[in-house]
Scaffold this motif. Structure first.
Motif, PDB file in Angstrom:
ATOM      1  N   PHE A 256       0.149   9.764  -8.776  1.00  0.00           N
ATOM      2  CA  PHE A 256      -0.111   8.876  -8.408  1.00  0.00           C
ATOM      3  C   PHE A 256       0.547   7.761  -8.203  1.00  0.00           C
TER       4      PHE A 256
ATOM      5  N   SER B  87       4.095   7.598  -6.533  1.00  0.00           N
ATOM      6  CA  SER B  87       3.546   7.191  -5.346  1.00  0.00           C
ATOM      7  C   SER B  87       3.345   5.759  -4.744  1.00  0.00           C
ATOM      8  N   ARG B  88       2.260   4.398  -5.545  1.00  0.00           N
ATOM      9  CA  ARG B  88       2.549   3.848  -5.842  1.00  0.00           C
ATOM     10  C   ARG B  88       1.046   3.424  -4.847  1.00  0.00           C
ATOM     11  N   ILE B  89       0.164   5.070  -4.838  1.00  0.00           N
ATOM     12  CA  ILE B  89      -1.021   4.549  -3.324  1.00  0.00           C
ATOM     13  C   ILE B  89      -2.042   2.971  -3.447  1.00  0.00           C
TER      14      ILE B  89
ATOM     15  N   GLU C 168       1.167  12.464  -3.652  1.00  0.00           N
ATOM     16  CA  GLU C 168       0.862  11.040  -2.752  1.00  0.00           C
ATOM     17  C   GLU C 168       0.278  11.340  -1.190  1.00  0.00           C
ATOM     18  N   GLN C 169       0.188  12.478  -0.586  1.00  0.00           N
ATOM     19  CA  GLN C 169       0.350  12.931   0.345  1.00  0.00           C
ATOM     20  C   GLN C 169      -1.162  12.810   0.796  1.00  0.00           C
TER      21      GLN C 169
ATOM     22  N   GLY D 117      -3.355  11.021  -1.319  1.00  0.00           N
ATOM     23  CA  GLY D 117      -3.965   9.166  -1.626  1.00  0.00           C
ATOM     24  C   GLY D 117      -3.723   8.860  -0.501  1.00  0.00           C
ATOM     25  N   ASN D 118      -2.783   8.783   0.428  1.00  0.00           N
ATOM     26  CA  ASN D 118      -2.481   7.897   1.687  1.00  0.00           C
ATOM     27  C   ASN D 118      -3.190   7.762   3.226  1.00  0.00           C
TER      28      ASN D 118
ATOM     29  N   ALA E 143      -5.473   4.997   2.393  1.00  0.00           N
ATOM     30  CA  ALA E 143      -5.053   4.452   3.656  1.00  0.00           C
ATOM     31  C   ALA E 143      -5.308   4.715   5.251  1.00  0.00           C
TER      32      ALA E 143
END
Length: 147
Positions: free
Chosen positions: A23, A26-28, A130-131, A133-134, A138
């Motif tokens: 987390f 990834s800089r989410i 990462e996926q 979270g994105n 987002a």
């Protein structure tokens, strides 16, 4: 606008540590809250127990839920989420090592948004986090909170 929160419900400390690292890497953005068992997750979501007084209107944008949990099993946590008007629309992704077909079926019967088996490899696990979270922080358009 408040910081978007992801609730990770997992009792495996190694998986929790991997998720935290993934987390952060990834800089989410957003905040990762960890509940180590099913009861702690329910207390967090509904502002009870150790989380009494928490503003429950500040709900997670996503709950990542393991199935094999102490105190309250993952499917029971999911059932509670789906039967409460405050949380029934909350996105829930099962993130587990279980390969049991009945767990997949039960999760979807109870209204999960996705079922993902945890990759064993850190790089793959980090990519999954990462996926997720994105997508959920987002791209996804969440429903307005139920009252």
């Amino acid at each position: 606008m408040s910081v978007k929160t992801i609730l990770l419900v997992d009792d495996n400390q190694s998986d929790v540590d991997l998720a935290k690292r993934a987390f952060q890497r990834s800089r989410i953005g957003g905040k990762l809250v960890v509940a180590e068992d099913g009861q702690e997750a329910l207390d967090y979501l509904f502002g009870e127990g150790a989380h009494a007084g928490r503003d429950v209107s500040d709900a997670p944008v996503l709950t990542l839920l393991d199935l094999k949990l102490p105190r309250v099993p993952g499917l029971e946590v999911l059932r509670s989420i789906r039967t409460d008007p405050r949380t029934r629309r909350m996105p829930v992704v099962i993130l587990t090592t279980s390969r049991e077909e009945q767990d997949v079926a039960a999760g979807y019967d109870l209204g999960i948004n996705s079922y993902i088996r945890k990759p064993v490899d850190f790089q793959q696990f980090a990519a999954v986090i990462e996926q997720l979270g994105n997508y959920w922080l987002a791209l996804n358009e969440p429903p307005h909170p139920s009252h």
